[in-house]
Structure formats: structure tokens, C-alpha cells
Design a protein around this motif. Structure first.
Motif, short mmCIF file in Angstrom:
data_model
loop_
_atom_site.label_atom_id
_atom_site.label_comp_id
_atom_site.label_asym_id
_atom_site.label_seq_id
_atom_site.Cartn_x
_atom_site.Cartn_y
_atom_site.Cartn_z
N GLU A 97 0.82 -1.21 0.00
CA GLU A 97 0.00 0.00 0.00
C GLU A 97 0.86 1.26 0.00
N ILE A 98 1.97 1.25 0.74
CA ILE A 98 2.86 2.42 0.76
C ILE A 98 3.52 2.61 -0.59
N GLN A 99 3.94 1.50 -1.22
CA GLN A 99 4.53 1.59 -2.56
C GLN A 99 3.51 2.13 -3.56
N LYS A 100 2.28 1.68 -3.45
CA LYS A 100 1.23 2.15 -4.36
C LYS A 100 0.96 3.65 -4.15
N LEU A 101 0.98 4.07 -2.89
CA LEU A 101 0.78 5.49 -2.59
C LEU A 101 1.88 6.34 -3.21
N HIS A 102 3.12 5.90 -3.07
CA HIS A 102 4.24 6.65 -3.67
C HIS A 102 4.18 6.64 -5.19
N ALA A 103 3.77 5.51 -5.77
CA ALA A 103 3.68 5.42 -7.22
C ALA A 103 2.60 6.37 -7.76
#
Length: 268
Positions: free
Chosen positions: A74-80
């Protein structure tokens, strides 16, 4: 690059002058940092975006604290989605590593009797060995044996008198730069924030300790000094620029948004 700047300042002050070598090292740093201004500006903009994402990152950590794999996704998706990456701030530092290592070995290879040293011929080697800063030779370090220092034409007293102030000023610049950067950051990870605060004190102290315990030539200390002072000044300049960009962006959003529903528009 070091050879070029020494050739230039050698014409002005003499090739054997310590000032010519000091300015050559300083302008080596300045040349590199000018090339890295654009990545540093991108790093600062990315850090500002990550600050705005901090509340959402905290919510994700709280929601998925029992599922670390889902939390990471979820954090990676947020940054992406936001176009940021946690590794964006590493690029300027990574690009400086080969320059530092190259300079370190070039300075270490200026030895009596050496026929050449990389881009420097025998005359360049002799010129460097003759150059000094208030009696401290640029290629030597503080804890070298007294006999070795004497062979280079210096002694421990001169090395300490020059090396310690360089380490202190470079350490202060490092501390001030890191403190100024931390004041503008709001890291959502408390562990990372605590480590960053601890490192803010350890880095300057480590510089002083390394200068006494490890083979750090005076020339490398000059590199640290120029690099850290440049970083301190650059932070002021780039921070002011990003602040102006954000202020202009906020002003533009207000003009586009117009008055709130039910609000009487202001007339001139």
C-alpha cells in the motif's frame, strides 16, 4: 578535474603554492555540486511531496500494522500514484561517492619518488609534495609516524594545528545542514526519525574521530569542508526556491477555485 583547476590556479599563484592546490580541491567540489544542483532540487521537491503523504502513510501503517506485506504494498502504491520514491534523496550522495574515492586515492598516491600519479606527471607530483597549508602537507594525515611526516617536510604539530580546525568547521557545517533539513521534514516512521536525529550528532563526531584514527589526508579534509559548507548554503538557496514555487502554486489554486459556495465574491 583536479588537474585542470590546479593548472589554472598554478598560473596565478605558482604550481607549488599550497593555495593553488587548496583552490583546486575547492573548485573540484564546486564543479561537481553545480552539476548536481538539478538532482538536489528534484530531491527536495520529492521530500516535500513525501511530507504531504506522511498522514496517509501513518494511516496505512496503523491499518495494516499486523500485515507488513500488505503495508509495504500500500505504501509503494501510494508513492507510485504520487510520483515519489523513498530513494529519491539518495541520488546526489551516491553520485559523489566515486568522486570522493577517486580523490582519496589520488591524494594517497602522491608519494616521494613516484614518477607519476594518474593525470599528474612527475612535475605535478613534486608540486603537490611541495605544497602545504600553514606547514601541513596536503597528502599526509595526523596520526602518521613522526619519521614519515619528517620525510614529507612536516610534523605532527602542524598537522594537528591545521587538521583539527578543518574537522571542526566541516563537522559544524554537517550538523547545521542536517538540523536544517530535519526541521523541514515530518517523517512518518518514528524509528527512521529517531535514527536521523541520532545520526545528526554522530556524523560530526565521526568526522572528528576519523580524522584522528584513520588515514584521512588534509586534502580530503579540505574536500569535506568545501562539500559540507556548499551543502549548507545550497540548502538555504534551494529551500527558498521550493518555498516560492509552493507559494505560487497555492496562489494559483486559490484563483482557479474561486469563491466558496454561498460566498459573495469580492469586487474591486
Amino acid at each position: 578535474m583536479l588537474w585542470f583547476w590546479h593548472a589554472l590556479f598554478g598560473v596565478l599563484f605558482g604550481p607549488d603554492a599550497g593555495l593553488a592546490w587548496v583552490l583546486a580541491i575547492f573548485f573540484l567540489v564546486f564543479s561537481l555540486r553545480v552539476l548536481l544542483i538539478r538532482p538536489a532540487l528534484g530531491q527536495l521537491r520529492a521530500a516535500r511531496k513525501m511530507q504531504k503523504l506522511a498522514p496517509q502513510v501513518r494511516k496505512i501503517r496503523s491499518k495494516y500494522r499486523d500485515d507488513r506485506q500488505r503495508m509495504t504494498q500500500e505504501i509503494q502504491k501510494l508513492h507510485a500514484d504520487a510520483g515519489t520514491t523513498p530513494l529519491a534523496g539518495c541520488l546526489p550522495a551516491i553520485l559523489q561517492i566515486p568522486v570522493f574515492l577517486s580523490l582519496y586515492w589520488v591524494l594517497r598516491d602522491f608519494t616521494p619518488g613516484a614518477p607519476a600519479n594518474h593525470a599528474f606527471d612527475r612535475a605535478g607530483v613534486v608540486s603537490f609534495l611541495n605544497g602545504d597549508v600553514f606547514g601541513a602537507k596536503l597528502g599526509n594525515w595526523i596520526h602518521q609516524p613522526v619519521a614519515v611526516l619528517a620525510r614529507f617536510g612536516t610534523d605532527r604539530a602542524h598537522m594537528i594545528a591545521v587538521g583539527v580546525p578543518l574537522m571542526l568547521v566541516a563537522g559544524c557545517a554537517t550538523f547545521l545542514s542536517m538540523r536544517m533539513g530535519m526541521r523541514r521534514q515530518n517523517n512518518p516512521n518514528p524509528q527512521v526519525a529517531a535514527i536521523s536525529k541520532l545520526f545528526m550528532y554522530l556524523a560530526p563526531g565521526g568526522m572528528l574521530v576519523s580524522g584522528f584514527l584513520f588515514p584521512v589526508p588534509i586534502g580530503v579534509l579540505l574536500y569535506f569542508l568545501a562539500n559540507n559548507v556548499w551543502t549548507f548554503g545550497q540548502q538555504h538557496f534551494l529551500t527558498a526556491r521550493v518555498d516560492r514555487e509552493e507559494a505560487l502554486a497555492a496562489e494559483s489554486r486559490k484563483k482557479v477555485a474561486g469563491p466558496r459556495p454561498g460566498q459573495k465574491p469580492k469586487r474591486r
